[in-house]
Write a protein that holds these residues in place. Sequence first.
Motif, PDB file in Angstrom:
ATOM      1  N   ARG A 136      80.972  31.307  29.344  1.00 56.50           N
ATOM      2  CA  ARG A 136      80.895  30.666  28.020  1.00 56.50           C
ATOM      3  C   ARG A 136      79.484  30.803  27.458  1.00 56.50           C
ATOM      4  N   TRP A 137      78.487  30.640  28.313  1.00 57.28           N
ATOM      5  CA  TRP A 137      77.089  30.794  27.895  1.00 57.28           C
ATOM      6  C   TRP A 137      76.837  32.212  27.388  1.00 57.28           C
ATOM      7  N   ALA A 175      78.335  32.889  24.059  1.00 62.06           N
ATOM      8  CA  ALA A 175      77.635  32.221  22.959  1.00 62.06           C
ATOM      9  C   ALA A 175      76.335  32.934  22.614  1.00 62.06           C
ATOM     10  N   MET A 176      75.638  33.478  23.601  1.00 71.43           N
ATOM     11  CA  MET A 176      74.321  34.085  23.371  1.00 71.43           C
ATOM     12  C   MET A 176      74.420  35.593  23.115  1.00 71.43           C
ATOM     13  N   GLY A 177      75.622  36.153  23.220  1.00 71.51           N
ATOM     14  CA  GLY A 177      75.745  37.607  23.104  1.00 71.51           C
ATOM     15  C   GLY A 177      75.133  38.316  24.305  1.00 71.51           C
ATOM     16  N   GLU A 178      75.066  37.617  25.420  1.00 66.33           N
ATOM     17  CA  GLU A 178      74.440  38.149  26.646  1.00 66.33           C
ATOM     18  C   GLU A 178      75.444  39.024  27.383  1.00 66.33           C
ATOM     19  N   ARG A 179      75.085  40.305  27.627  1.00 67.53           N
ATOM     20  CA  ARG A 179      76.019  41.219  28.281  1.00 67.53           C
ATOM     21  C   ARG A 179      75.515  41.701  29.629  1.00 67.53           C
ATOM     22  N   ASN A 180      74.468  41.059  30.161  1.00 70.52           N
ATOM     23  CA  ASN A 180      73.893  41.505  31.430  1.00 70.52           C
ATOM     24  C   ASN A 180      74.953  41.430  32.534  1.00 70.52           C
ATOM     25  N   ALA A 233      68.126  31.056  31.962  1.00 67.80           N
ATOM     26  CA  ALA A 233      67.963  30.109  30.859  1.00 67.80           C
ATOM     27  C   ALA A 233      68.955  28.953  30.951  1.00 67.80           C
TER      28      ALA A 233
END
Lengths: 136, 319
Positions: free
Chosen positions: B38-39, B42-47, B69
């Motif tokens: 979910r995080w 929301a952040m557009g994080e694709r790592n 974070a």
Amino acid sequence: MTPVNFEQVRAGDALPALSILVSASVIVAGATASGDFEVVHHDVKGAQARGTPDIFMNILTSNGYVQRYVNDWAGPASQIRSVEIRLGVPTFSGDTLRFEGLVKARNEAERALDIAVTGTNSIGQHVAATVCVAWP
Amino acid sequence: MNTADPPGWLSRLRAQQGALAAPARTAADPVNLPMIRRWCAAMGERNPAYLDASSPAARANNGIVAPPAMLEVWTMRGFTPDGSGGVANNLLGIDQMDAAGFTAVVATNLVQEYPRHLRPGDLLTQAVTFAGVSDQKNTALGAGHFLDYHYEFTDQRGGLVGRMRFRILKYRPARGGGATAAAPSKPPHPRPAITPDSAFFWEGLNTRRLLIRQCAKCLHLHHPPGPMCPACHSCEWSALQASGRGTIHSFVIIHQPQLPGFSYPLPVALVDLEEGVRVVSNLLGIGADRVRIGMPVEVEFSEVEPGYVLYAFRERGGT
């Protein structure tokens, strides 16, 4: 984006800029994902009753975007070790947040970089950060 | 503010430097994949180190790790209906600052260090230390004090997994964009949430008129104003100026919670206007000991702050 590797990077290198359109949904999704239910991050009327014109991004989301911005560039082989964040003007719903970054320093022994990141919106500087990222 | 001579509340707060700012809190849930996903969404994080167990990055870490974070996410208190579920609530010093009139809060600095990655299954406990309060500073937002908090996050074995230093500014909002850096002696009056439907009502107050929404078709009066007549569903309307005379239909005496800008115990009344609608109002010159149902009242306008007019009711024929 092609990940960089530590050996290629020089102090003074710039990271490609990233602009985020900060809709109300972006703010609410970030606040909810971070478990921050302060009224000013999800309820327009509640925010206005507290004297702000609209809902605005919470600090955990600002931190999340700063680190995502660095990860996008540094790639999955790197790891974020620490972050220092200075907060400036709020980012309200409907604004655009533009991230820029610059490699400040290389630490050869730690195989780590200090990256200076700024996030700027239409009012001014929302966030200034130093992110330490290492290639273990 | 002279540093040699701090006010009593500030000295008492300073004496608590180094104390726990809140009871230690253990996360409701261990680090887990749904919250990580979910995080990242929301952040557009694709790592892939955070998302894909089969990726080289995750394999190099012996499995998925959580985004650093998210450090303080795991021990957040979560939703509370009163809206107090934010990052700075319930910390030592907040109540003292509120009582001294520094009611607004903004976070200014955050430092996080991550000694190791967090993995699904880690159960975090946070301990927050009150690390100090500054002298009064005049900032662009208003006069205030900086408060410092130091967090330590430990895992289920007591090992340190994160450190955080968090600085907030508790301030008295400056009026007019900071033009009056000299602090007002009274805390600001809370402002109404004005909508397109209610804007005429608040504008009426500025010209000392109590306006009621009246349906243009069936002439029905209703308050608080909405977009549509509840009687005939017409959206055509005009504003009727009320005479300002009425009687107290009912009332409550508010003791808690106490907001800045009012004095307590605070009587709040429902007033039946002679036009036939009911309004919520403060009272003037009618104390908690004297207010009664059926009391005849009339409206009075007062500019509680420059450019901000409110109405209240005073006893009709009284003093």
